[in-house]
Structures are given as structure tokens and as C-alpha cells.
Design a protein around this motif. Structure first.
Motif, PDB file in Angstrom:
ATOM      1  N   LYS A 142       0.834  -1.209   0.000  1.00 20.34           N
ATOM      2  CA  LYS A 142       0.000   0.000   0.000  1.00 20.34           C
ATOM      3  C   LYS A 142       0.865   1.253   0.000  1.00 20.34           C
ATOM      4  CE  LYS A 142      -2.608  -0.758   3.613  1.00 20.34           C
ATOM      5  NZ  LYS A 142      -3.623  -0.489   4.656  1.00 20.34           N
ATOM      6  N   ALA A 143       1.936   1.217   0.781  1.00 14.91           N
ATOM      7  CA  ALA A 143       2.826   2.380   0.850  1.00 14.91           C
ATOM      8  C   ALA A 143       3.498   2.627  -0.502  1.00 14.91           C
ATOM      9  CB  ALA A 143       3.884   2.160   1.933  1.00 14.91           C
ATOM     10  N   LYS A 144       3.870   1.540  -1.165  1.00 11.11           N
ATOM     11  CA  LYS A 144       4.537   1.668  -2.461  1.00 11.11           C
ATOM     12  C   LYS A 144       3.587   2.260  -3.506  1.00 11.11           C
ATOM     13  CE  LYS A 144       7.453  -1.607  -3.175  1.00 11.11           C
ATOM     14  NZ  LYS A 144       8.105  -2.908  -3.538  1.00 11.11           N
ATOM     15  N   GLN A 145       2.322   1.872  -3.431  1.00 12.48           N
ATOM     16  CA  GLN A 145       1.333   2.428  -4.357  1.00 12.48           C
ATOM     17  C   GLN A 145       1.092   3.910  -4.085  1.00 12.48           C
ATOM     18  OE1 GLN A 145      -2.188   0.007  -4.004  1.00 12.48           O
ATOM     19  NE2 GLN A 145      -1.238  -1.786  -4.950  1.00 12.48           N
ATOM     20  N   LYS A 146       1.154   4.273  -2.808  1.00 14.97           N
ATOM     21  CA  LYS A 146       0.902   5.666  -2.432  1.00 14.97           C
ATOM     22  C   LYS A 146       2.097   6.562  -2.726  1.00 14.97           C
ATOM     23  CE  LYS A 146      -1.282   9.088  -0.628  1.00 14.97           C
ATOM     24  NZ  LYS A 146      -2.442   9.681  -1.339  1.00 14.97           N
ATOM     25  N   ASN A 147       3.289   6.086  -2.398  1.00 10.19           N
ATOM     26  CA  ASN A 147       4.490   6.909  -2.572  1.00 10.19           C
ATOM     27  C   ASN A 147       5.706   6.005  -2.775  1.00 10.19           C
ATOM     28  OD1 ASN A 147       6.531   8.788  -2.570  1.00 10.19           O
ATOM     29  ND2 ASN A 147       6.390   9.255  -0.399  1.00 10.19           N
ATOM     30  N   ALA A 148       5.960   5.659  -4.018  1.00  9.81           N
ATOM     31  CA  ALA A 148       7.062   4.744  -4.335  1.00  9.81           C
ATOM     32  C   ALA A 148       8.431   5.355  -4.069  1.00  9.81           C
ATOM     33  CB  ALA A 148       6.972   4.313  -5.811  1.00  9.81           C
ATOM     34  N   GLY A 149       8.464   6.649  -3.758  1.00 10.37           N
ATOM     35  CA  GLY A 149       9.736   7.313  -3.480  1.00 10.37           C
ATOM     36  C   GLY A 149      10.154   7.249  -2.022  1.00 10.37           C
TER      37      GLY A 149
END
Length: 213
Positions: A142-149
């Protein structure tokens, strides 16, 4: 005359608000500087208490509870007794839950949830992986989808792979490229402010040094 009085009143309100905000930020900065694994346990315990007091006073802010949760998690890694580890993680969960709903769309809270699940696994991975493994992975996804940076996503992912035996899909060979990616993300990452989450670079560098990089 009324306009002047109103102007002076507004200036006074602004000055007081600025002073309060400045005091809050300074207290947070002082505590965050000590929220590291390298901090001696007694001082880290006091730091957790400091975040707790700020969180109780600044109920509209999410960052004090975030850092309280993170600091109690750090304390769990320093503890050797399993029961005490879980008690500290219970405290960490308590502060996480206070802000999780309010910050449901915040990738840093998703990363924190993954970190807390990883900490539970570190207590007894053999008997807990079925419960906490999916929680860990789901929050990282979920975190990667929200902010992959966000570099902490790849730090936790690489850390998990590093400590997973090769026969179960882990080991240095698969972990090190992920940790290297985290290092690249850290070079461009900038926290939103001096009191927003920015942890993890030292952990990532330590693991990368074991990769020979």
C-alpha cells in the motif's frame, strides 16, 4: 481606532500561536534527535515518555504519536525478555492506533504498520509469520502504491529479505539490490519538515556494508 485595536489583537494572537508552534517544534526536534537505536536504553525510555507527553498535549497533531510508537518499537529491539518486548510493542501499537484512522492515506503510517509487524515477527518469527507476515507485506504494498519514493519501504523490504533464510526466498543475493534501491531513494528523499519521519538511512547503510557496498 477600532481597526488599530483589531490589528493589534490579531498580531497578539499570531505571536502567541507562533510561539506555541515554535515551542512544539523545538520539543519535537529535541526528542527526535534521541529517537535512535544507538541511544542508551534509559535515555530512549525518557524520549518515549517525552513523545507521549507531547502527544497527550497536542492531540490535533499526528507526529508526536507517530514518534512515540516508533520509539517504543526501538525499545522493544533493545529488550531481551519476550514478554517485555511484546509489552513495549503493545505501547507502540496503542499510539499507532490513535492516528491510523486519521492518517489512513499516509504512506508513513503504512510503513510504520509494516515496521511494527516486522518487530512482532522479530520476537517469534517461527510462530508468528502467518499472522504478521501478510500484515507486513500488505502495508508495504500500500505504501509503495501511495508513494514509491519513500526509502523506508525498500529498507524494510530489504531488511526482511536479508534476515530470511535462502531456502525461503531470502538471503543477501536478493536483499542487497533492494537495500541499494533504498540507498538511492534516500539520496533524493526530503522529509516534509524537521519533525516528519526521516529515519532509516543509518540502518540501511549498516546492512549495505554487509553486502560489500
Amino acid at each position: 481606532m477600532k481597526k488599530i485595536a483589531l490589528f493589534l489583537a490579531l498580531v497578539l494572537v499570531f505571536s502567541r500561536t507562533y510561539s506555541q508552534n515554535e515551542k512544539y517544534t523545538k520539543a519535537m526536534e529535541d526528542a527526535i534527535a534521541k529517537a535512535t537505536y544507538a541511544t542508551p536504553t534509559p535515555e530512549l525510555q525518557r524520549t518515549a515518555g517525552q513523545f507521549e507527553r507531547i502527544a497527550n498535549a497536542e492531540t490535533a497533531e499526528w507526529l508526536p504519536a507517530y514518534w512515540a510508537s516508533y520509539t517504543y518499537m526501538l525499545l522493544s529491539f533493545k529488550e531481551t525478555d519476550t514478554g517485555k518486548k511484546d509489552a513495549l510493542l503493545d505501547k507502540a501499537d496503542e499510539f499507532y492506533k490513535k492516528i491510523a484512522t486519521r492518517q489512513a492515506d499516509n504512506d508513513e503510517l503504512m510503513v510504520l504498520a509494516a515496521a511494527l509487524a516486522s518487530a512482532r515477527l522479530a520476537v517469534d518469527g517461527e510462530n508468528r509469520w502467518q499472522e504478521y507476515g501478510p500484515i507486513f507485506q500488505a502495508n508495504l504494498d500500500k505504501a509503495k502504491q501511495k508513494n514509491a519514493g519513500n526509502p523506508r519501504i525498500y529498507l524494510l523490504e530489504g531488511q526482511s529479505l536479508y534476515y530470511t533464510p535462502e531456502q525461503f526466498g531470502g538471503g543477501k543475493t536478493v536483499a542487497c539490490p533492494v537495500l541499494k534501491k533504498a540507498a538511492e531513494k534516500f539520496t533524493t528523499f526530503k522529509p516534509a519538515s524537521t519533525i516528519h519521519p526521516g529515519w532509516g538511512l543509518d540502518m540501511n547503510q549498516q546492512l549495505l556494508s554487509q553486502c560489500g557496498q
